[in-house]
Design a protein around this motif. Structure first.
Motif, PDB file in Angstrom:
ATOM      1  N   TRP A  62       0.814  -1.170  -0.077  1.00 52.42           N
ATOM      2  CA  TRP A  62      -0.119   0.244  -0.071  1.00 52.42           C
ATOM      3  C   TRP A  62       0.883   1.191   0.039  1.00 52.42           C
ATOM      4  O   TRP A  62       2.012   1.358   0.598  1.00 52.42           O
ATOM      5  CB  TRP A  62      -0.737   0.078   1.285  1.00 52.42           C
ATOM      6  N   LEU A  63       0.285   2.333  -0.582  1.00 49.41           N
ATOM      7  CA  LEU A  63       0.887   3.660  -0.477  1.00 49.41           C
ATOM      8  C   LEU A  63       0.184   4.523   0.305  1.00 49.41           C
ATOM      9  O   LEU A  63      -1.268   4.505  -0.164  1.00 49.41           O
ATOM     10  CB  LEU A  63       1.176   4.137  -1.897  1.00 49.41           C
ATOM     11  N   ILE A  64       0.450   4.862   1.422  1.00 45.32           N
ATOM     12  CA  ILE A  64      -0.430   5.596   2.087  1.00 45.32           C
ATOM     13  C   ILE A  64      -0.118   7.166   2.476  1.00 45.32           C
ATOM     14  O   ILE A  64       0.911   7.387   2.614  1.00 45.32           O
ATOM     15  CB  ILE A  64      -0.474   4.907   3.469  1.00 45.32           C
ATOM     16  N   GLY A  65      -1.278   8.109   2.327  1.00 45.89           N
ATOM     17  CA  GLY A  65      -1.009   9.415   2.427  1.00 45.89           C
ATOM     18  C   GLY A  65      -1.595   9.824   4.001  1.00 45.89           C
ATOM     19  O   GLY A  65      -2.660   9.158   4.581  1.00 45.89           O
ATOM     20  N   TRP A  66      -0.884  10.701   5.045  1.00 43.42           N
ATOM     21  CA  TRP A  66      -1.232  10.821   6.386  1.00 43.42           C
ATOM     22  C   TRP A  66      -1.277  12.057   6.499  1.00 43.42           C
ATOM     23  O   TRP A  66      -0.199  12.951   6.566  1.00 43.42           O
ATOM     24  CB  TRP A  66       0.108  10.273   7.174  1.00 43.42           C
ATOM     25  N   PRO A  67      -2.277  12.829   6.743  1.00 41.72           N
ATOM     26  CA  PRO A  67      -2.358  14.298   6.939  1.00 41.72           C
ATOM     27  C   PRO A  67      -1.964  14.410   8.325  1.00 41.72           C
ATOM     28  O   PRO A  67      -1.795  13.591   9.254  1.00 41.72           O
ATOM     29  CB  PRO A  67      -4.086  14.321   6.925  1.00 41.72           C
ATOM     30  N   PRO A  68      -1.715  15.803   8.740  1.00 36.26           N
ATOM     31  CA  PRO A  68      -0.969  15.907   9.766  1.00 36.26           C
ATOM     32  C   PRO A  68      -2.069  15.550  10.853  1.00 36.26           C
ATOM     33  O   PRO A  68      -3.257  15.788  10.929  1.00 36.26           O
ATOM     34  CB  PRO A  68      -1.192  17.592   9.737  1.00 36.26           C
ATOM     35  N   GLY A  69      -1.257  15.204  11.977  1.00 34.18           N
ATOM     36  CA  GLY A  69      -2.157  14.711  13.282  1.00 34.18           C
ATOM     37  C   GLY A  69      -2.944  13.395  13.153  1.00 34.18           C
ATOM     38  O   GLY A  69      -3.732  13.007  14.070  1.00 34.18           O
ATOM     39  N   THR A  70      -2.602  12.562  12.208  1.00 35.49           N
ATOM     40  CA  THR A  70      -3.379  11.373  11.786  1.00 35.49           C
ATOM     41  C   THR A  70      -2.637   9.945  12.435  1.00 35.49           C
ATOM     42  O   THR A  70      -1.243  10.128  12.533  1.00 35.49           O
ATOM     43  CB  THR A  70      -3.687  10.914  10.581  1.00 35.49           C
ATOM     44  N   GLY A  71      -3.256   8.978  12.597  1.00 35.51           N
ATOM     45  CA  GLY A  71      -2.406   7.881  13.010  1.00 35.51           C
ATOM     46  C   GLY A  71      -3.399   6.437  12.841  1.00 35.51           C
ATOM     47  O   GLY A  71      -4.625   6.521  12.627  1.00 35.51           O
ATOM     48  N   THR A  72      -2.676   5.307  13.113  1.00 41.13           N
ATOM     49  CA  THR A  72      -3.492   4.232  12.937  1.00 41.13           C
ATOM     50  C   THR A  72      -4.141   3.525  14.292  1.00 41.13           C
ATOM     51  O   THR A  72      -4.865   2.648  14.239  1.00 41.13           O
ATOM     52  CB  THR A  72      -2.687   3.003  12.506  1.00 41.13           C
ATOM     53  N   GLY A  73      -3.584   4.018  15.333  1.00 50.15           N
ATOM     54  CA  GLY A  73      -4.079   3.311  16.718  1.00 50.15           C
ATOM     55  C   GLY A  73      -3.244   2.012  16.605  1.00 50.15           C
ATOM     56  O   GLY A  73      -2.550   1.700  15.699  1.00 50.15           O
ATOM     57  N   TRP A  74      -3.112   1.478  17.842  1.00 44.80           N
ATOM     58  CA  TRP A  74      -2.575   0.380  18.154  1.00 44.80           C
ATOM     59  C   TRP A  74      -2.956  -0.805  17.469  1.00 44.80           C
ATOM     60  O   TRP A  74      -4.306  -1.016  17.520  1.00 44.80           O
ATOM     61  CB  TRP A  74      -2.545  -0.162  19.574  1.00 44.80           C
ATOM     62  N   HIS A  75      -2.171  -1.602  16.695  1.00 45.93           N
ATOM     63  CA  HIS A  75      -2.759  -2.840  15.906  1.00 45.93           C
ATOM     64  C   HIS A  75      -1.682  -3.593  15.676  1.00 45.93           C
ATOM     65  O   HIS A  75      -0.475  -3.365  15.676  1.00 45.93           O
ATOM     66  CB  HIS A  75      -3.259  -2.256  14.566  1.00 45.93           C
ATOM     67  N   ASP A  76      -1.981  -4.911  15.187  1.00 44.67           N
ATOM     68  CA  ASP A  76      -1.081  -5.972  14.649  1.00 44.67           C
ATOM     69  C   ASP A  76      -1.493  -6.241  13.137  1.00 44.67           C
ATOM     70  O   ASP A  76      -2.620  -5.830  12.872  1.00 44.67           O
ATOM     71  CB  ASP A  76      -0.831  -7.424  15.773  1.00 44.67           C
ATOM     72  N   HIS A  77      -0.745  -7.350  12.589  1.00 44.05           N
ATOM     73  CA  HIS A  77      -1.094  -7.600  11.341  1.00 44.05           C
ATOM     74  C   HIS A  77      -1.620  -8.969  11.166  1.00 44.05           C
ATOM     75  O   HIS A  77      -1.278  -9.787  10.126  1.00 44.05           O
ATOM     76  CB  HIS A  77       0.159  -7.211  10.343  1.00 44.05           C
ATOM     77  N   GLY A  78      -2.116  -9.448  12.034  1.00 44.19           N
ATOM     78  CA  GLY A  78      -2.808 -10.985  11.838  1.00 44.19           C
ATOM     79  C   GLY A  78      -1.724 -11.923  11.545  1.00 44.19           C
ATOM     80  O   GLY A  78      -2.154 -12.840  11.084  1.00 44.19           O
ATOM     81  N   GLY A  79      -0.605 -11.728  11.906  1.00 46.72           N
ATOM     82  CA  GLY A  79       0.342 -12.955  11.732  1.00 46.72           C
ATOM     83  C   GLY A  79       1.411 -12.737  10.612  1.00 46.72           C
ATOM     84  O   GLY A  79       2.183 -13.326  10.366  1.00 46.72           O
ATOM     85  N   SER A  80       1.096 -11.689   9.811  1.00 45.88           N
ATOM     86  CA  SER A  80       2.033 -11.406   8.910  1.00 45.88           C
ATOM     87  C   SER A  80       3.192 -10.553   8.980  1.00 45.88           C
ATOM     88  O   SER A  80       3.003  -9.833  10.074  1.00 45.88           O
ATOM     89  CB  SER A  80       1.011 -10.456   7.423  1.00 45.88           C
ATOM     90  N   ARG A  81       4.418 -10.724   8.399  1.00 41.64           N
ATOM     91  CA  ARG A  81       5.342 -10.043   8.386  1.00 41.64           C
ATOM     92  C   ARG A  81       5.498  -8.850   7.724  1.00 41.64           C
ATOM     93  O   ARG A  81       4.518  -8.805   6.600  1.00 41.64           O
ATOM     94  CB  ARG A  81       6.702 -10.817   8.262  1.00 41.64           C
ATOM     95  N   GLY A  82       6.074  -7.892   7.856  1.00 39.68           N
ATOM     96  CA  GLY A  82       5.897  -6.708   7.161  1.00 39.68           C
ATOM     97  C   GLY A  82       6.941  -5.956   7.440  1.00 39.68           C
ATOM     98  O   GLY A  82       8.190  -5.919   7.626  1.00 39.68           O
ATOM     99  N   ALA A  83       6.861  -4.738   6.317  1.00 39.56           N
ATOM    100  CA  ALA A  83       7.725  -3.613   6.331  1.00 39.56           C
ATOM    101  C   ALA A  83       7.078  -2.273   5.730  1.00 39.56           C
ATOM    102  O   ALA A  83       6.072  -2.348   5.469  1.00 39.56           O
ATOM    103  CB  ALA A  83       8.961  -3.962   5.392  1.00 39.56           C
ATOM    104  N   PHE A  84       7.690  -1.206   6.179  1.00 45.26           N
ATOM    105  CA  PHE A  84       7.337   0.067   5.568  1.00 45.26           C
ATOM    106  C   PHE A  84       8.384   1.267   5.747  1.00 45.26           C
ATOM    107  O   PHE A  84       9.316   1.182   6.435  1.00 45.26           O
ATOM    108  CB  PHE A  84       6.101   0.689   6.476  1.00 45.26           C
ATOM    109  N   ALA A  85       8.176   2.107   4.777  1.00 41.41           N
ATOM    110  CA  ALA A  85       9.399   3.428   4.445  1.00 41.41           C
ATOM    111  C   ALA A  85       8.668   4.369   4.546  1.00 41.41           C
ATOM    112  O   ALA A  85       7.554   4.525   3.675  1.00 41.41           O
ATOM    113  CB  ALA A  85      10.087   2.792   3.405  1.00 41.41           C
ATOM    114  N   ALA A  86       9.189   5.689   4.899  1.00 43.69           N
ATOM    115  CA  ALA A  86       8.724   6.899   4.689  1.00 43.69           C
ATOM    116  C   ALA A  86       9.041   7.557   3.290  1.00 43.69           C
ATOM    117  O   ALA A  86      10.392   7.286   3.041  1.00 43.69           O
ATOM    118  CB  ALA A  86       9.084   7.971   5.723  1.00 43.69           C
TER     119      ALA A  86
END
Length: 180
Positions: A62-86
């Motif tokens: 996914w490519l995700i846009g984040w307006p100022p002051g936004t966030g995901t809240g606490w979560h996990d990824h259902g057992g998947s491994r992952g990565a992200f980069a700004a």
């Protein structure tokens, strides 16, 4: 002395044959530095926006846009491994340095010293394993952030948590059709 050649080793994969967390991170970093891709994401001043990408080896990205002051809240990824980069702006990741059980609990008291925080910008990213619990935030008051995320296997679900001090509480389990 004769020439000795070591055969090229194929890239490491996860135990399930899919891309490893480091391969997902390589993908996220490359995508985050693609100016045309990043510019293709429509930004909304009120809420997050996203585009689904073709990830490596059958991963979900996914490519995700984040307006100022936004966030995901606490979560996990259902057992998947992952990565992200700004890609642009700066994101703050708050995570737990502890492997949490994924099943069989609704409330968990966290031990002291498990909190971690890192700031990511300019193509920097991080990879994580299947038991990673975190939240990602754009703490800027005035600047959008954009990031690239990849997961393998594709997200089977996401667990959402609330947190009060050391107490982490399972609040909801989301299925893929809820965010696709």
């Amino acid at each position: 002395m004769p020439d000795v050649h070591t055969p090229a080793r194929p890239p490491a994969t996860g135990n399930d044959g899919g891309p490893s967390a480091s391969q997902l991170l390589d993908f996220a970093r490359r995508a985050a530095t693609d100016p045309a891709l990043v510019a293709s994401l429509p930004l909304d001043p009120e809420g997050r926006t996203w585009l689904r990408l073709d990830g490596p080896g059958g991963s979900e990205a996914w490519l995700i846009g984040w307006p100022p002051g936004t966030g995901t809240g606490w979560h996990d990824h259902g057992g998947s491994r992952g990565a992200f980069a700004a890609a642009t702006g700066e994101l703050t990741e708050q995570s737990l340095a502890a492997a949490l059980p994924t099943e069989g609990w609704r409330t968990l008291e966290l031990a002291d010293g498990v909190d971690r925080e890192r700031r990511l910008s300019d193509g920097r990213g991080r990879a994580f394993g299947p038991h990673h619990v975190h939240q990602v935030l754009n703490l800027s008051a005035d600047t959008h952030a954009v990031s690239v995320h990849a997961y393998y296997p594709p997200l089977p679900l996401m667990r959402r948590y609330s947190r009060t001090g050391p107490v982490l509480r399972l609040e909801a389990v989301e299925q893929p059709e809820e965010w696709a």
